[in-house]
Design a protein around this motif. Structure first.
Motif, short mmCIF file in Angstrom:
data_model
loop_
_atom_site.label_atom_id
_atom_site.label_comp_id
_atom_site.label_asym_id
_atom_site.label_seq_id
_atom_site.Cartn_x
_atom_site.Cartn_y
_atom_site.Cartn_z
N MET A 14 0.82 -1.20 0.00
CA MET A 14 0.00 0.00 0.00
C MET A 14 0.86 1.25 0.00
SD MET A 14 -3.03 -0.88 2.73
CE MET A 14 -1.88 -1.40 3.98
N MET A 15 0.23 2.35 -0.39
CA MET A 15 0.82 3.67 -0.33
C MET A 15 -0.12 4.54 0.50
SD MET A 15 1.38 6.37 -3.49
CE MET A 15 -0.41 6.47 -3.75
N LEU A 16 0.31 4.93 1.70
CA LEU A 16 -0.51 5.73 2.61
C LEU A 16 -0.18 7.20 2.44
CD1 LEU A 16 -0.89 2.87 3.76
CD2 LEU A 16 -0.69 3.84 6.06
N ILE A 17 -1.23 8.02 2.33
CA ILE A 17 -1.07 9.46 2.12
C ILE A 17 -2.04 10.20 3.04
CG2 ILE A 17 -1.18 11.34 0.43
CD1 ILE A 17 -1.05 9.24 -1.78
N GLU A 18 -1.56 11.24 3.71
CA GLU A 18 -2.48 12.07 4.47
C GLU A 18 -3.39 12.81 3.49
OE1 GLU A 18 -2.42 15.31 8.13
OE2 GLU A 18 -0.55 14.34 7.48
N ALA A 19 -4.70 12.70 3.69
CA ALA A 19 -5.67 13.18 2.71
C ALA A 19 -5.49 14.65 2.36
CB ALA A 19 -7.10 12.93 3.22
N ASP A 20 -5.27 15.50 3.38
CA ASP A 20 -5.21 16.93 3.08
C ASP A 20 -3.95 17.33 2.32
OD1 ASP A 20 -3.27 16.94 5.06
OD2 ASP A 20 -4.45 18.10 6.50
N SER A 21 -2.98 16.41 2.23
CA SER A 21 -1.76 16.74 1.48
C SER A 21 -2.00 16.73 -0.02
CB SER A 21 -0.63 15.77 1.83
OG SER A 21 -0.90 14.47 1.33
N ILE A 22 -3.13 16.15 -0.46
CA ILE A 22 -3.46 16.21 -1.89
C ILE A 22 -4.84 16.85 -2.11
CG2 ILE A 22 -1.99 14.27 -2.54
CD1 ILE A 22 -4.53 12.55 -2.69
N PRO A 25 -3.59 2.67 -3.10
CA PRO A 25 -3.50 4.00 -2.49
C PRO A 25 -4.51 4.10 -1.33
CG PRO A 25 -4.02 4.10 -4.85
CD PRO A 25 -4.26 2.70 -4.41
N VAL A 26 -4.08 4.72 -0.23
CA VAL A 26 -4.94 4.89 0.93
C VAL A 26 -4.82 6.32 1.43
CG1 VAL A 26 -5.56 4.06 3.22
CG2 VAL A 26 -4.52 2.48 1.58
N LEU A 27 -5.95 7.01 1.51
CA LEU A 27 -5.99 8.34 2.11
C LEU A 27 -6.28 8.18 3.59
CD1 LEU A 27 -8.06 10.41 -0.50
CD2 LEU A 27 -5.58 10.07 -0.39
N ILE A 28 -5.49 8.82 4.44
CA ILE A 28 -5.72 8.74 5.88
C ILE A 28 -6.00 10.12 6.45
CG2 ILE A 28 -4.24 6.70 6.07
CD1 ILE A 28 -2.13 8.55 7.41
N SER A 29 -6.75 10.15 7.54
CA SER A 29 -7.04 11.40 8.23
C SER A 29 -7.35 11.10 9.69
CB SER A 29 -8.22 12.14 7.57
OG SER A 29 -9.34 11.28 7.47
N ARG A 30 -7.41 12.15 10.50
CA ARG A 30 -7.75 11.96 11.91
C ARG A 30 -9.19 11.45 12.02
NH1 ARG A 30 -3.91 14.25 15.17
NH2 ARG A 30 -2.52 15.77 14.17
N PRO A 31 -9.49 10.65 13.04
CA PRO A 31 -10.85 10.11 13.17
C PRO A 31 -11.85 11.17 13.59
CG PRO A 31 -9.55 9.58 15.11
CD PRO A 31 -8.61 10.23 14.14
#
Length: 360
Positions: A201-209, A254-260
């Motif tokens: 997987m490729m983890l990315i913080e959502a707000d960075s894109i 691809p995985v978008l991550i963010s705070r819960p």
């Protein structure tokens, strides 16, 4: 008799996925004729898979092939095939943990594994990744039970619980937890974590894109600019991870991550890879949770590093998925609760291999 090829088949739901289950002995052993039969069976190459039994979505265009174990310590082999909806492509590079939930029940009912009391432990060798997963299948009264009180988000109703334990999931495809050698890489100005644990997987913080990370799957699938950028990043990540040209592969995901924001530990949007998953892949959950207990990943930097034993609740578009991480025999293992159901059995029909451009 008609001139189509009749193949014994069981349609099963495993977790939040669905697809046909085959005995390995009922399909060609060689990959080329086997894959062409699967494309014919599923009806791939059409958005509705109108000429096959696929459901027109990646989560319903999956295949499980099960047979006797080929390694010591396992009960059965399980080969997963992701059959593309829109193209004539079969990808056997990844595992699927949701379909995995139905492997144990299928194997028992196919006579590959004997019932061993009220709960039957089925040790599954995933051929795709050469990893071992344990499935605890309810077998009261000497047979598989599908009825129970367990519920998983993304599936209506309740069913019997199936506990999956992923043993030593790190390096499922590349042999390394962090194939690039670092917990964070910078690709096109974006910080990403390239991780290989149950699923590359490729983890990315959502707000960075430019995303919030709380969009619905439908909203994300309609954002062609975002999907295009994710694909560009994914291709670059695949090269760095040693996976080569991944344009015709479904990994890395691809995985978008963010705070819960709904009581969980982290919120995610998981892509398959060109559509957002309506919930979350089981293998994806294992990798995401592992990133949360690993220092200096984009996940642990976002929410703070966690330490096993721990239960991590991952928010996704349909609810939550909990992953229990704990040590066993000196290694961290991951436990997840899933459910499954047998939907129908009989024969599925495919064009003969001689008409599919390959030899048997």
């Amino acid at each position: 008799m008609n001139d189509l090829l009749a193949i014994p088949c069981v349609l099963m739901r495993g977790g939040t996925s669905k697809g046909p289950f085959f005995l390995a002995s009922d399909l060609p052993a060689a990959a080329d004729p086997r894959d062409k039969i699967l494309l014919s069976v599923m009806g791939s190459g059409h958005p509705l898979q109108i000429d096959g039994i696929g459901g027109g979505n990646p989560v319903t265009s999956k295949v499980a092939i099960v047979g006797p174990a080929s390694i010591p310590g396992a009960d059965v082999d399980y080969l997963f095939a992701q059959v593309r909806v829109d193209q004539q492509i079969v990808d056997t590079s990844p595992n699927c943990g949701n379909m995995l939930a139905a492997v144990g029940p299928f194997a028992i009912e196919a006579g590959l594994v004997p019932v061993r009391g009220e709960t039957t432990l089925v040790r599954i060798h995933n051929v795709n990744t050469s990893k071992l997963i344990e499935a605890e299948v309810p077998t009261p009264n000497g047979s598989v039970s599908y009825l129970g009180e367990a519920a998983i988000d993304g599936v209506p109703g309740r069913a019997a619980p199936i506990a999956l334990t992923f043993m030593d999931a790190a390096g499922a495809r590349t042999g390394q937890l962090f194939p690039t050698g670092k917990p964070v890489d910078l690709i096109d100005g974006v910080a990403v974590t390239c991780i290989d644990c149950a699923m590359p997987m490729m983890l990315i913080e959502a707000d960075s894109i430019g995303a919030s990370g709380f969009e619905s799957a439908t909203e994300l699938n309609a954002d062609k600019e975002l999907l295009g950028r994710l694909e560009k990043l994914r291709i670059a990540a695949g090269e760095r991870m040693g996976l080569g040209d991944v344009r015709n592969q479904v990994t890395p995901k691809p995985v978008l991550i963010s705070r819960p924001r709904s009581g969980g530990d982290i919120s995610v949007r998981y892509f398959m890879p060109r559509q957002c998953h309506p919930s979350l892949a089981t293998t994806g959950a294992v990798g995401i949770a592992t990133a949360c207990i690993s220092r200096d990943t984009v996940a642990s930097l976002l929410i703070g590093v966690r330490a096993p034993p721990v239960v991590l609740s991952i928010e996704h578009p349909s609810g939550h998925l909990d992953v229990k991480l704990y040590e066993r025999d000196g290694k961290v293992v991951a436990g997840i609760l899933r459910t499954a159901r047998r939907l129908f059995e009989g024969h599925v029909f495919a064009k003969p291999v001689t008409q599919l451009g390959c030899a048997a």
